[in-house]
Scaffold this motif. Structure first.
Motif, PDB file in Angstrom:
ATOM      1  N   ALA A  94     -33.997  25.942 -13.257  1.00  0.00           N
ATOM      2  CA  ALA A  94     -34.457  24.929 -14.209  1.00  0.00           C
ATOM      3  C   ALA A  94     -35.268  23.857 -13.506  1.00  0.00           C
ATOM      4  CB  ALA A  94     -33.260  24.300 -14.922  1.00  0.00           C
ATOM      5  N   THR A  95     -34.850  23.490 -12.289  1.00  0.00           N
ATOM      6  CA  THR A  95     -35.591  22.489 -11.519  1.00  0.00           C
ATOM      7  C   THR A  95     -36.983  22.998 -11.185  1.00  0.00           C
ATOM      8  OG1 THR A  95     -33.547  21.610 -10.563  1.00  0.00           O
ATOM      9  CG2 THR A  95     -35.602  21.117  -9.399  1.00  0.00           C
ATOM     10  N   ILE A  96     -37.064  24.258 -10.774  1.00  0.00           N
ATOM     11  CA  ILE A  96     -38.373  24.846 -10.457  1.00  0.00           C
ATOM     12  C   ILE A  96     -39.255  24.875 -11.705  1.00  0.00           C
ATOM     13  CG2 ILE A  96     -39.565  26.948  -9.718  1.00  0.00           C
ATOM     14  CD1 ILE A  96     -37.055  27.590  -8.043  1.00  0.00           C
ATOM     15  N   ARG A  97     -38.704  25.293 -12.818  1.00  0.00           N
ATOM     16  CA  ARG A  97     -39.498  25.396 -14.047  1.00  0.00           C
ATOM     17  C   ARG A  97     -39.936  24.028 -14.564  1.00  0.00           C
ATOM     18  NH1 ARG A  97     -39.965  29.800 -17.218  1.00  0.00           N
ATOM     19  NH2 ARG A  97     -39.172  31.771 -16.401  1.00  0.00           N
ATOM     20  N   ARG A  98     -39.073  23.012 -14.392  1.00  0.00           N
ATOM     21  CA  ARG A  98     -39.472  21.653 -14.801  1.00  0.00           C
ATOM     22  C   ARG A  98     -40.634  21.151 -13.940  1.00  0.00           C
ATOM     23  NH1 ARG A  98     -33.892  20.624 -15.491  1.00  0.00           N
ATOM     24  NH2 ARG A  98     -33.784  19.711 -13.401  1.00  0.00           N
ATOM     25  N   TRP A  99     -40.696  21.635 -12.716  1.00  0.00           N
ATOM     26  CA  TRP A  99     -41.801  21.244 -11.836  1.00  0.00           C
ATOM     27  C   TRP A  99     -43.122  21.860 -12.297  1.00  0.00           C
ATOM     28  CZ3 TRP A  99     -45.170  22.318  -7.662  1.00  0.00           C
ATOM     29  CH2 TRP A  99     -45.450  21.216  -6.855  1.00  0.00           C
ATOM     30  N   ARG A 100     -43.027  22.919 -13.054  1.00  0.00           N
ATOM     31  CA  ARG A 100     -44.172  23.588 -13.683  1.00  0.00           C
ATOM     32  C   ARG A 100     -45.257  24.003 -12.679  1.00  0.00           C
ATOM     33  NH1 ARG A 100     -45.080  20.050 -19.253  1.00  0.00           N
ATOM     34  NH2 ARG A 100     -43.017  20.512 -20.153  1.00  0.00           N
ATOM     35  N   PRO A 101     -44.904  24.823 -11.702  1.00  0.00           N
ATOM     36  CA  PRO A 101     -45.958  25.283 -10.784  1.00  0.00           C
ATOM     37  C   PRO A 101     -46.947  26.190 -11.500  1.00  0.00           C
ATOM     38  CG  PRO A 101     -43.928  26.496 -10.419  1.00  0.00           C
ATOM     39  CD  PRO A 101     -43.600  25.413 -11.397  1.00  0.00           C
ATOM     40  N   GLN A 102     -48.207  25.997 -11.226  1.00  0.00           N
ATOM     41  CA  GLN A 102     -49.231  26.888 -11.768  1.00  0.00           C
ATOM     42  C   GLN A 102     -49.598  27.978 -10.768  1.00  0.00           C
ATOM     43  OE1 GLN A 102     -52.369  24.166 -13.015  1.00  0.00           O
ATOM     44  NE2 GLN A 102     -51.554  24.171 -15.092  1.00  0.00           N
ATOM     45  N   VAL A 103     -49.343  27.698  -9.490  1.00  0.00           N
ATOM     46  CA  VAL A 103     -49.549  28.679  -8.425  1.00  0.00           C
ATOM     47  C   VAL A 103     -48.296  28.670  -7.545  1.00  0.00           C
ATOM     48  CG1 VAL A 103     -50.925  29.354  -6.417  1.00  0.00           C
ATOM     49  CG2 VAL A 103     -52.049  28.306  -8.404  1.00  0.00           C
ATOM     50  N   VAL A 104     -47.811  29.858  -7.188  1.00  0.00           N
ATOM     51  CA  VAL A 104     -46.715  29.977  -6.229  1.00  0.00           C
ATOM     52  C   VAL A 104     -47.154  30.904  -5.104  1.00  0.00           C
ATOM     53  CG1 VAL A 104     -44.357  30.757  -5.813  1.00  0.00           C
ATOM     54  CG2 VAL A 104     -44.909  29.542  -7.924  1.00  0.00           C
ATOM     55  N   LEU A 105     -46.896  30.491  -3.868  1.00  0.00           N
ATOM     56  CA  LEU A 105     -47.144  31.328  -2.696  1.00  0.00           C
ATOM     57  C   LEU A 105     -45.791  31.676  -2.069  1.00  0.00           C
ATOM     58  CD1 LEU A 105     -49.561  28.966  -2.768  1.00  0.00           C
ATOM     59  CD2 LEU A 105     -50.355  30.292  -0.816  1.00  0.00           C
ATOM     60  N   ASP A 106     -45.488  32.962  -2.025  1.00  0.00           N
ATOM     61  CA  ASP A 106     -44.233  33.417  -1.422  1.00  0.00           C
ATOM     62  C   ASP A 106     -44.501  33.793   0.031  1.00  0.00           C
ATOM     63  OD1 ASP A 106     -41.857  34.525  -0.642  1.00  0.00           O
ATOM     64  OD2 ASP A 106     -42.018  36.301  -1.913  1.00  0.00           O
ATOM     65  N   ALA A 107     -44.184  32.873   0.940  1.00  0.00           N
ATOM     66  CA  ALA A 107     -44.383  33.124   2.365  1.00  0.00           C
ATOM     67  C   ALA A 107     -43.164  33.759   3.010  1.00  0.00           C
ATOM     68  CB  ALA A 107     -44.722  31.803   3.078  1.00  0.00           C
ATOM     69  N   GLN A 108     -42.117  34.011   2.224  1.00  0.00           N
ATOM     70  CA  GLN A 108     -40.878  34.574   2.763  1.00  0.00           C
ATOM     71  C   GLN A 108     -40.891  36.098   2.729  1.00  0.00           C
ATOM     72  OE1 GLN A 108     -38.133  32.216   3.306  1.00  0.00           O
ATOM     73  NE2 GLN A 108     -36.454  33.613   3.751  1.00  0.00           N
ATOM     74  N   GLY A 109     -41.239  36.648   1.573  1.00  0.00           N
ATOM     75  CA  GLY A 109     -41.326  38.096   1.465  1.00  0.00           C
ATOM     76  C   GLY A 109     -39.990  38.805   1.422  1.00  0.00           C
ATOM     77  N   THR A 110     -39.023  38.243   0.685  1.00  0.00           N
ATOM     78  CA  THR A 110     -37.717  38.877   0.518  1.00  0.00           C
ATOM     79  C   THR A 110     -37.430  39.039  -0.971  1.00  0.00           C
ATOM     80  OG1 THR A 110     -36.537  36.755   0.496  1.00  0.00           O
ATOM     81  CG2 THR A 110     -36.848  37.838   2.649  1.00  0.00           C
ATOM     82  N   GLN A 152     -49.736  40.368  14.099  1.00  0.00           N
ATOM     83  CA  GLN A 152     -50.355  39.082  14.362  1.00  0.00           C
ATOM     84  C   GLN A 152     -49.294  37.998  14.292  1.00  0.00           C
ATOM     85  OE1 GLN A 152     -51.918  37.786   9.926  1.00  0.00           O
ATOM     86  NE2 GLN A 152     -53.356  38.829  11.255  1.00  0.00           N
ATOM     87  N   SER A 153     -49.662  36.817  14.756  1.00  0.00           N
ATOM     88  CA  SER A 153     -48.759  35.681  14.715  1.00  0.00           C
ATOM     89  C   SER A 153     -48.267  35.433  13.295  1.00  0.00           C
ATOM     90  CB  SER A 153     -49.482  34.434  15.234  1.00  0.00           C
ATOM     91  OG  SER A 153     -48.825  33.255  14.829  1.00  0.00           O
ATOM     92  N   ARG A 154     -47.010  35.000  13.184  1.00  0.00           N
ATOM     93  CA  ARG A 154     -46.479  34.660  11.862  1.00  0.00           C
ATOM     94  C   ARG A 154     -47.276  33.526  11.221  1.00  0.00           C
ATOM     95  NH1 ARG A 154     -40.836  35.945  11.440  1.00  0.00           N
ATOM     96  NH2 ARG A 154     -40.743  38.219  11.607  1.00  0.00           N
ATOM     97  N   VAL A 155     -47.861  32.666  12.019  1.00  0.00           N
ATOM     98  CA  VAL A 155     -48.712  31.617  11.463  1.00  0.00           C
ATOM     99  C   VAL A 155     -49.916  32.241  10.776  1.00  0.00           C
ATOM    100  CG1 VAL A 155     -50.176  29.629  11.981  1.00  0.00           C
ATOM    101  CG2 VAL A 155     -47.976  29.891  13.153  1.00  0.00           C
ATOM    102  N   GLU A 156     -50.585  33.161  11.464  1.00  0.00           N
ATOM    103  CA  GLU A 156     -51.762  33.802  10.883  1.00  0.00           C
ATOM    104  C   GLU A 156     -51.386  34.631   9.661  1.00  0.00           C
ATOM    105  OE1 GLU A 156     -54.599  32.865  12.009  1.00  0.00           O
ATOM    106  OE2 GLU A 156     -53.636  31.759  13.642  1.00  0.00           O
ATOM    107  N   LYS A 157     -50.221  35.252   9.699  1.00  0.00           N
ATOM    108  CA  LYS A 157     -49.764  36.017   8.532  1.00  0.00           C
ATOM    109  C   LYS A 157     -49.601  35.101   7.326  1.00  0.00           C
ATOM    110  CE  LYS A 157     -45.993  38.942   6.854  1.00  0.00           C
ATOM    111  NZ  LYS A 157     -44.687  39.575   7.168  1.00  0.00           N
ATOM    112  N   ALA A 158     -48.981  33.937   7.534  1.00  0.00           N
ATOM    113  CA  ALA A 158     -48.816  32.991   6.429  1.00  0.00           C
ATOM    114  C   ALA A 158     -50.169  32.531   5.895  1.00  0.00           C
ATOM    115  CB  ALA A 158     -47.988  31.796   6.888  1.00  0.00           C
ATOM    116  N   LEU A 159     -51.106  32.292   6.798  1.00  0.00           N
ATOM    117  CA  LEU A 159     -52.427  31.810   6.386  1.00  0.00           C
ATOM    118  C   LEU A 159     -53.183  32.846   5.552  1.00  0.00           C
ATOM    119  CD1 LEU A 159     -53.570  29.994   9.652  1.00  0.00           C
ATOM    120  CD2 LEU A 159     -52.893  28.927   7.494  1.00  0.00           C
TER     121      LEU A 159
END
Length: 358
Positions: A94-110, A152-159
């Motif tokens: 509910a907290t996430i939905r109240r924040w109303r994201p229009q874009v989500v980036l999943d950098a975790q991948g789980t 590649q580096s996890r930094v570059e993967k996230a980017l």
């Protein structure tokens, strides 16, 4: 929703999901400047676990931090309190939905992060493609990313998650703003042990990843040698690591000092005012490069390319690729790294920090 690569695309809110662990959260921070440059009016949020919050909430480009209470949920489930676990999960969603994201980036991948992304209500959801994400849920993402090269580096993967948004990865940067109170305490802890150079050693790694730990006696041998050369060497430790740190300090002798328990931000300030950090592939190692401290990082089972400290001026001491591939997660693999190699790498760095350190 409009084409996210189009110059006129202007989402009101963007949420990054990188829940844990500390090192992985740190390696996702470089996403922030490119996102802010591409979408200067957007609210930038971050969903993480409470333990990583101190590093995220001080980021000047993050407008709000949302928490995922993983440990609380796990405790409730293990103790049979299913209703409480369900209530906590519903509150989080509910907290996430109240924040109303229009874009989500999943950098975790789980599975966990993908499900949170899917249930966020965001119309544009960016995640790693099947085979790249550690765990994959079909339909969780609307846009899938396959980083190139794969290793590649996890930094570059996230980017690589920036590509669908046409955000410029060359703007990537990461920092941890100085915390005045913690900085004053850190300076007092260093000043009490004067020396020509300051070296901080962290011998730990997460309890689930003991295979990353270099043996305590080898840490002690390197620490004692560097202390004998005139350096102030202090041993840091995190939750559950005090015994390990005491073992290192005990084997190293009186010239090596055990730090008291520290908060995450105090550890950051101790690192910021150190000349060198020595440690395993761990959260403190990534925290060290984040605050600009040169690193000697040690690798056995983990890939030194994927898990490298970000930026120039660091040294990596690793087993051979053949040893790493053959050894798997055998904890004894780290014993193949000899103290002499770590001491030599440290002295290379210190020669640049303080030419008299040799």
């Amino acid at each position: 929703m409009a084409d996210p690569a189009h110059s006129g695309f202007s989402p009101a809110s963007i949420l990054i999901i990188r829940l844990s662990a500390l090192g992985d959260v740190i390696r996702t921070l470089p996403l922030l400047p490119p996102l802010r440059a591409r979408f200067p009016a957007a609210r930038l949020g971050w969903l993480c676990e409470p333990g990583q919050r101190p590093v995220v909430e001080v980021q000047p480009l993050v407008d709000e931090v949302l928490e995922f209470p993983r440990q609380d949920l796990t405790r409730s489930l293990k103790s049979g309190h299913l209703l409480r676990a369900g209530s906590r999960l519903r509150t989080t969603l509910a907290t996430i939905r109240r924040w109303r994201p229009q874009v989500v980036l999943d950098a975790q991948g789980t599975y966990k992060s993908a499900l949170l992304m899917r249930l966020s209500g965001a119309p544009l959801r960016i995640g790693f493609a099947r085979g790249v994400a550690r765990e994959y849920i079909p339909g969780a993402a609307t846009h899938h990313v396959t980083p190139v090269p794969a290793r590649q580096s996890r930094v570059e993967k996230a980017l690589s998650l920036l590509a669908p948004l046409a955000a410029d990865p060359s703007l990537a940067a990461a920092e941890l703003p100085r915390q005045a109170g913690a900085a004053a305490l850190a300076e007092s802890l260093w000043a009490a042990k004067p020396g020509r150079v300051r070296i901080l050693i962290s011998p730990g790694a997460s309890n689930r990843q003991g295979y990353k730990r270099w043996p305590p006696r080898m840490f002690a041998a390197a620490a004692a040698s560097l202390a004998a050369g005139g350096a102030t060497v202090q041993i840091a430790w995190g939750p559950g690591e005090e015994g390990l740190a005491r073992e290192v300090a005990g084997h190293a002798g009186g010239g090596v000092h055990l730090l008291p328990a520290t908060s995450l931000l105090l550890l950051a300030e101790l690192l910021r005012t150190a000349d060198l950090f020595i440690g395993n592939d761990s959260g403190p190692m990534h925290l060290a490069w984040l605050v600009g401290t040169p690193v000697v990082a040690l690798y056995g089972a983990t890939d030194p390319v994927v898990n490298a400290p970000w930026g120039p001026g660091h040294r990596q001491v690793a087993v051979t690729t053949a040893q790493r591939l053959a050894g798997g997660r055998d904890p004894s693999l780290m014993a193949a790294i000899k103290p002499e190699a770590v001491i030599a790498a440290a002295r290379e760095i210190l020669a640049g920090v303080n030419p008299s350190s040799d």
